[in-house]
Design a protein around this motif. Structure first.
Motif, mmCIF file in Angstrom:
data_model
loop_
_atom_site.group_PDB
_atom_site.id
_atom_site.type_symbol
_atom_site.label_atom_id
_atom_site.label_comp_id
_atom_site.label_asym_id
_atom_site.label_seq_id
_atom_site.Cartn_x
_atom_site.Cartn_y
_atom_site.Cartn_z
ATOM 1 N N GLU A 35 -10.001 -5.439 -13.611
ATOM 2 C CA GLU A 35 -10.180 -4.705 -12.360
ATOM 3 C C GLU A 35 -11.648 -4.709 -11.946
ATOM 4 O O GLU A 35 -11.963 -4.869 -10.768
ATOM 5 N N ASP A 57 -2.610 -2.166 -3.029
ATOM 6 C CA ASP A 57 -2.199 -2.859 -4.254
ATOM 7 C C ASP A 57 -2.747 -4.287 -4.227
ATOM 8 O O ASP A 57 -2.185 -5.163 -3.592
ATOM 9 N N ARG A 76 -2.540 1.660 -13.694
ATOM 10 C CA ARG A 76 -2.366 0.235 -13.444
ATOM 11 C C ARG A 76 -3.631 -0.351 -12.832
ATOM 12 O O ARG A 76 -4.173 0.184 -11.870
ATOM 13 N N ARG A 94 -3.121 -6.091 -7.026
ATOM 14 C CA ARG A 94 -2.834 -6.631 -8.352
ATOM 15 C C ARG A 94 -2.688 -8.145 -8.360
ATOM 16 O O ARG A 94 -3.055 -8.794 -9.328
ATOM 17 N N ASN A 149 -5.930 5.907 -12.351
ATOM 18 C CA ASN A 149 -4.697 5.165 -12.130
ATOM 19 C C ASN A 149 -4.411 4.375 -13.406
ATOM 20 O O ASN A 149 -5.319 3.799 -13.995
ATOM 21 N N TYR A 192 0.847 -1.191 0.000
ATOM 22 C CA TYR A 192 0.000 0.000 0.000
ATOM 23 C C TYR A 192 0.877 1.233 0.000
ATOM 24 O O TYR A 192 2.061 1.163 0.329
ATOM 25 N N TRP A 199 -4.239 3.889 -0.558
ATOM 26 C CA TRP A 199 -4.195 3.136 -1.813
ATOM 27 C C TRP A 199 -3.611 1.764 -1.531
ATOM 28 O O TRP A 199 -2.500 1.648 -1.013
ATOM 29 N N PHE A 218 -5.198 -1.459 -8.251
ATOM 30 C CA PHE A 218 -5.055 -0.580 -7.097
ATOM 31 C C PHE A 218 -6.449 -0.123 -6.669
ATOM 32 O O PHE A 218 -7.262 0.236 -7.514
#
Length: 174
Positions: free
Chosen positions: A116, A93, A141, A95, A139, A81, A91, A144
């Motif tokens: 996502e 992560d 990516r 992923r 964002n 994070y 935020w 997130f």
């Protein structure tokens, strides 16, 4: 939500003139002005401190404590994070939990958004976790998520932390 009262100070005419025009549409009632004035100048009974100073100190401590609890939970389960040092969200992560990439080669924007969204819907529907998907906040990516840690009661917050732990444990055991 709340009183929705704000203050701006400027001597810059390029800012001042448009704000004066905007003021015609955004006036605050006299009752609200009086209430805010009394709140900001009120003393705390007994020790003579101003209410606003006591309130802000207490509120900042509560926000810091809640943020630290979320950071600790994420550390425990190994979720990366972005450490929050101000604000009301973190935020995270996620992923590693994105559905696998179906097509080979360079991932398209549509594919990132689809993957996502699948994770977002799973978090929400299967685990009762409502986070803001990063791509909806521009964002670049996928994976997130923004967690607003101040928008829940203490019981709801603790339940949310337990659900994060449960989600991570279940996903990693697959």
């Amino acid at each position: 939500s709340g009183l929705r009262v704000g203050v701006a100070y400027t001597e810059n005419p390029e800012i001042l003139f448009p704000m004066q025009k905007l003021n015609d549409l955004c006036q605050i009632s006299s009752q609200t002005q009086l209430l805010v004035e009394r709140m900001l100048s009120a003393k705390v009974v007994g020790d003579g401190e101003r209410f606003v100073d006591v309130y802000l100190e207490s509120n900042q401590a509560n926000i810091r404590e809640r943020c630290d609890e979320l950071h600790q939970c994420l550390d425990e389960v190994g979720i990366p994070y972005l450490s929050a040092d101000s604000g009301l969200f973190v935020w995270m992560d996620f992923r590693e939990f994105l559905p696998p990439l179906v097509e080979s080669g360079v991932e398209s924007l549509e594919s990132k958004e689809r993957r996502e969204r699948q994770l977002y819907l799973s978090l929400m529907k299967e685990y009762g976790l409502l986070f803001t998907p990063g791509m909806s906040m521009r964002n670049e990516r996928a994976g997130f998520f923004r967690c607003v840690f101040t928008a829940a009661s203490e019981e709801e917050f603790e339940l949310g932390l337990a659900r994060i732990r449960g989600f991570v444990e279940e996903q990693r055991s697959r």
